[in-house]
Design a protein around this motif. Structure first.
Motif, PDB file in Angstrom:
ATOM      1  N   ILE A 139       1.247  -1.237  -0.186  1.00  0.00           N
ATOM      2  CA  ILE A 139       0.138  -0.324   0.189  1.00  0.00           C
ATOM      3  C   ILE A 139       0.957   0.958  -0.070  1.00  0.00           C
ATOM      4  O   ILE A 139       2.287   1.435   1.089  1.00  0.00           O
ATOM      5  N   GLU A 140       0.898   1.866  -1.089  1.00  0.00           N
ATOM      6  CA  GLU A 140       1.572   3.167  -0.915  1.00  0.00           C
ATOM      7  C   GLU A 140       0.460   4.674  -0.481  1.00  0.00           C
ATOM      8  O   GLU A 140      -0.653   5.443  -1.735  1.00  0.00           O
ATOM      9  N   PRO A 141       0.390   4.994   1.223  1.00  0.00           N
ATOM     10  CA  PRO A 141       0.493   6.100   1.342  1.00  0.00           C
ATOM     11  C   PRO A 141      -0.108   7.661  -0.150  1.00  0.00           C
ATOM     12  O   PRO A 141       1.087   7.050  -0.169  1.00  0.00           O
ATOM     13  N   LEU A 142      -0.658   7.999  -0.799  1.00  0.00           N
ATOM     14  CA  LEU A 142      -0.538   9.460  -1.932  1.00  0.00           C
ATOM     15  C   LEU A 142      -1.151  10.536  -0.525  1.00  0.00           C
ATOM     16  O   LEU A 142      -1.851  10.591   1.113  1.00  0.00           O
ATOM     17  N   HIS A 143       0.039  11.774  -0.555  1.00  0.00           N
ATOM     18  CA  HIS A 143      -0.267  12.766  -0.150  1.00  0.00           C
ATOM     19  C   HIS A 143      -1.600  12.955  -0.034  1.00  0.00           C
ATOM     20  O   HIS A 143      -2.444  12.665  -1.440  1.00  0.00           O
ATOM     21  N   SER A 171       1.480 -11.167   2.675  1.00  0.00           N
ATOM     22  CA  SER A 171       1.358 -10.683   1.901  1.00  0.00           C
ATOM     23  C   SER A 171       0.834  -8.789   1.832  1.00  0.00           C
ATOM     24  O   SER A 171       0.291  -7.943   0.432  1.00  0.00           O
ATOM     25  N   ILE A 172       0.599  -8.789   3.023  1.00  0.00           N
ATOM     26  CA  ILE A 172       0.357  -7.163   3.127  1.00  0.00           C
ATOM     27  C   ILE A 172       1.753  -6.923   2.970  1.00  0.00           C
ATOM     28  O   ILE A 172       2.333  -6.502   4.110  1.00  0.00           O
ATOM     29  N   GLY A 173       1.328  -4.882   2.401  1.00  0.00           N
ATOM     30  CA  GLY A 173       3.120  -4.159   3.426  1.00  0.00           C
ATOM     31  C   GLY A 173       2.545  -3.136   2.821  1.00  0.00           C
ATOM     32  O   GLY A 173       1.265  -2.687   2.979  1.00  0.00           O
ATOM     33  N   ILE A 174       3.505  -2.350   2.788  1.00  0.00           N
ATOM     34  CA  ILE A 174       3.485  -0.532   2.396  1.00  0.00           C
ATOM     35  C   ILE A 174       5.027  -0.191   1.715  1.00  0.00           C
ATOM     36  O   ILE A 174       5.789  -0.661   2.457  1.00  0.00           O
ATOM     37  N   ALA A 175       4.223   0.865   0.906  1.00  0.00           N
ATOM     38  CA  ALA A 175       5.544   2.232   0.329  1.00  0.00           C
ATOM     39  C   ALA A 175       5.442   2.779   0.572  1.00  0.00           C
ATOM     40  O   ALA A 175       4.401   4.059   0.368  1.00  0.00           O
ATOM     41  N   ASN A 197       6.085  -4.284  12.780  1.00  0.00           N
ATOM     42  CA  ASN A 197       4.695  -4.933  12.297  1.00  0.00           C
ATOM     43  C   ASN A 197       4.945  -6.181  11.110  1.00  0.00           C
ATOM     44  O   ASN A 197       4.256  -6.990  10.242  1.00  0.00           O
ATOM     45  N   GLY A 198       6.428  -6.022  10.481  1.00  0.00           N
ATOM     46  CA  GLY A 198       6.873  -6.808   9.421  1.00  0.00           C
ATOM     47  C   GLY A 198       6.197  -5.981   8.398  1.00  0.00           C
ATOM     48  O   GLY A 198       6.374  -7.034   7.030  1.00  0.00           O
ATOM     49  N   ASN A 199       6.155  -5.001   8.316  1.00  0.00           N
ATOM     50  CA  ASN A 199       5.559  -4.022   7.061  1.00  0.00           C
ATOM     51  C   ASN A 199       5.564  -3.767   5.985  1.00  0.00           C
ATOM     52  O   ASN A 199       5.059  -2.723   5.134  1.00  0.00           O
ATOM     53  N   LEU A 200       6.749  -3.442   6.150  1.00  0.00           N
ATOM     54  CA  LEU A 200       8.167  -2.134   5.251  1.00  0.00           C
ATOM     55  C   LEU A 200       8.466  -2.140   4.039  1.00  0.00           C
ATOM     56  O   LEU A 200       9.413  -2.909   4.391  1.00  0.00           O
ATOM     57  N   THR A 201       7.578  -2.085   3.052  1.00  0.00           N
ATOM     58  CA  THR A 201       8.116  -3.395   2.081  1.00  0.00           C
ATOM     59  C   THR A 201       8.680  -2.105   1.101  1.00  0.00           C
ATOM     60  O   THR A 201      10.097  -3.434   0.649  1.00  0.00           O
ATOM     61  N   ALA A 202       8.412  -1.024   0.448  1.00  0.00           N
ATOM     62  CA  ALA A 202       9.616  -0.063   0.028  1.00  0.00           C
ATOM     63  C   ALA A 202       9.686   0.585   0.193  1.00  0.00           C
ATOM     64  O   ALA A 202       8.887   1.295   0.968  1.00  0.00           O
ATOM     65  N   PHE A 203      10.480   1.512  -0.541  1.00  0.00           N
ATOM     66  CA  PHE A 203      10.969   3.081   0.041  1.00  0.00           C
ATOM     67  C   PHE A 203      11.565   3.671  -1.508  1.00  0.00           C
ATOM     68  O   PHE A 203      12.376   3.105  -2.247  1.00  0.00           O
ATOM     69  N   HIS A 204      10.797   5.155  -1.685  1.00  0.00           N
ATOM     70  CA  HIS A 204      10.441   5.624  -2.920  1.00  0.00           C
ATOM     71  C   HIS A 204      11.025   7.154  -2.750  1.00  0.00           C
ATOM     72  O   HIS A 204      10.582   7.735  -1.637  1.00  0.00           O
ATOM     73  N   VAL A 205      12.489   7.891  -3.483  1.00  0.00           N
ATOM     74  CA  VAL A 205      12.669   8.944  -3.156  1.00  0.00           C
ATOM     75  C   VAL A 205      12.972  10.093  -4.441  1.00  0.00           C
ATOM     76  O   VAL A 205      12.696   9.360  -5.510  1.00  0.00           O
ATOM     77  N   CYS A 206      12.431  11.127  -3.961  1.00  0.00           N
ATOM     78  CA  CYS A 206      11.849  12.329  -5.426  1.00  0.00           C
ATOM     79  C   CYS A 206      12.279  13.482  -4.536  1.00  0.00           C
ATOM     80  O   CYS A 206      13.051  13.002  -3.182  1.00  0.00           O
ATOM     81  N   ASP A 207      11.963  14.230  -4.093  1.00  0.00           N
ATOM     82  CA  ASP A 207      11.682  15.905  -4.038  1.00  0.00           C
ATOM     83  C   ASP A 207      10.121  16.265  -4.060  1.00  0.00           C
ATOM     84  O   ASP A 207       9.751  16.005  -5.221  1.00  0.00           O
ATOM     85  N   TRP A 208       9.936  17.301  -3.394  1.00  0.00           N
ATOM     86  CA  TRP A 208       9.396  18.134  -3.740  1.00  0.00           C
ATOM     87  C   TRP A 208       9.013  19.505  -4.450  1.00  0.00           C
ATOM     88  O   TRP A 208      10.139  20.180  -3.174  1.00  0.00           O
TER      89      TRP A 208
END
Ligand code: ZN
Length: 273
Positions: A139-143, A171-175, A197-208
């Motif tokens: 799950i990727e929470p969006l702004h 099979s659930i995680g967070i990006a 919780n073992g749910n930190l699946t992915a990390f995305h970077v860029c800038d605002w």
């Protein structure tokens, strides 16, 4: 802490002007360790072959972007979405990706709470399929600026809550994407909660960027904008997260530029930071 180039991954959409094959070759030549495929990268191709090409070039397939869009005003719409997510899970399995990123969806005019309920139900209906395929649904929470039409999941807290409501299914995680979460005063705690919780699946970077020309396609290269990417990266790494730092930049400005020079700038950022 500087990252080794072998510890970073790039999303194919970052270099949208390049073909799938070009992305594989250029990332590999640059010494980058991983690649995240956007689903359009499979068009006219067999995901199995794409995955094999990436691995033969020394790249790890990190993720597929994206599934989701679980909300809808009719049962039929929501079922279509579940069917499409199952296809995305199959593609992720075929390309050899351990995860599929979810942009969860939001239907204008429908309450956010109802949309969140539909999202949770939709994900719940895909979990067995994901488990069989060996794919984590991230799950990727969006702004919040996308709350009306792209995702009703707008904070790490909401993403963590959905994972917990689904009993932290394997099979659930967070990006976590810095673009979507940097403003959140609870971000560090919520990153730690997801890791616990073992749910930190992915990390995305860029800038605002401020000001920005376009709320979707004017993201900045790390260091160009107002996000303290290093600080958030440290929070991620200090949980014991061993995954890639994935560069995901949608930018009309950078897409119009020389892609090889642009990739050099991306690599340069990690060598200096
Ligand atoms: Zn992202």
């Amino acid at each position: 802490m500087p990252k080794k180039i072998s510890e970073i991954a790039v999303h194919t959409i970052t270099n949208k002007p390049w073909s799938t094959e070009q992305c594989i070759k250029e990332y590999s030549d640059a010494g980058i360790g991983g690649i995240t495929f956007w689903r359009y990268s499979f068009e006219g191709r067999d995901p199995k072959n794409v995955g094999r090409q990436a691995r033969e070039s020394g790249l790890e397939v990190v993720s597929v972007a994206r599934g989701g869009f679980f909300t809808g005003q009719t049962q039929g719409e929501r079922q279509n979405s579940i069917d499409d997510n199952k296809r995305a899970i199959d593609e992720s399995h075929e390309v050899g990706s351990p995860s599929l990123v979810l942009v969860c969806g939001s239907t204008p005019g429908q309450g956010l709470r109802e949309s969140r309920q539909q999202i949770q139900e939709g994900i719940g209906q895909c979990l067995d399929h994901a488990a069989d395929a060996g794919v984590i649904l991230a799950i990727e929470p969006l702004h919040p600026l996308y709350a009306a039409d792209r995702s009703a999941v707008n904070s790490m807290e909401q993403a963590n809550q959905i994972c917990e409501n689904l009993n932290n299914h394997p099979s659930i995680g967070i990006a976590v994407d810095v673009y979507h979460t940097w403003w959140d005063e609870h971000l560090k705690n919520q990153i730690e909660r997801s890791a616990r919780n073992g749910n930190l699946t992915a990390f995305h970077v860029c800038d605002w960027l401020s000001p920005m020309q376009d709320t979707l396609n004017d993201r900045g290269l790390m260091g160009e904008g107002c996000i303290d990417v290093n600080e958030i990266s440290e929070w991620i790494d200090s949980t014991g997260f061993g995954g890639f730092h994935e560069v995901e930049i949608f930018s009309n400005r950078w897409w119009d530029s020389d892609q090889s020079e642009y990739l050099k700038k991306i690599v340069n950022y990690f060598e200096k930071n």
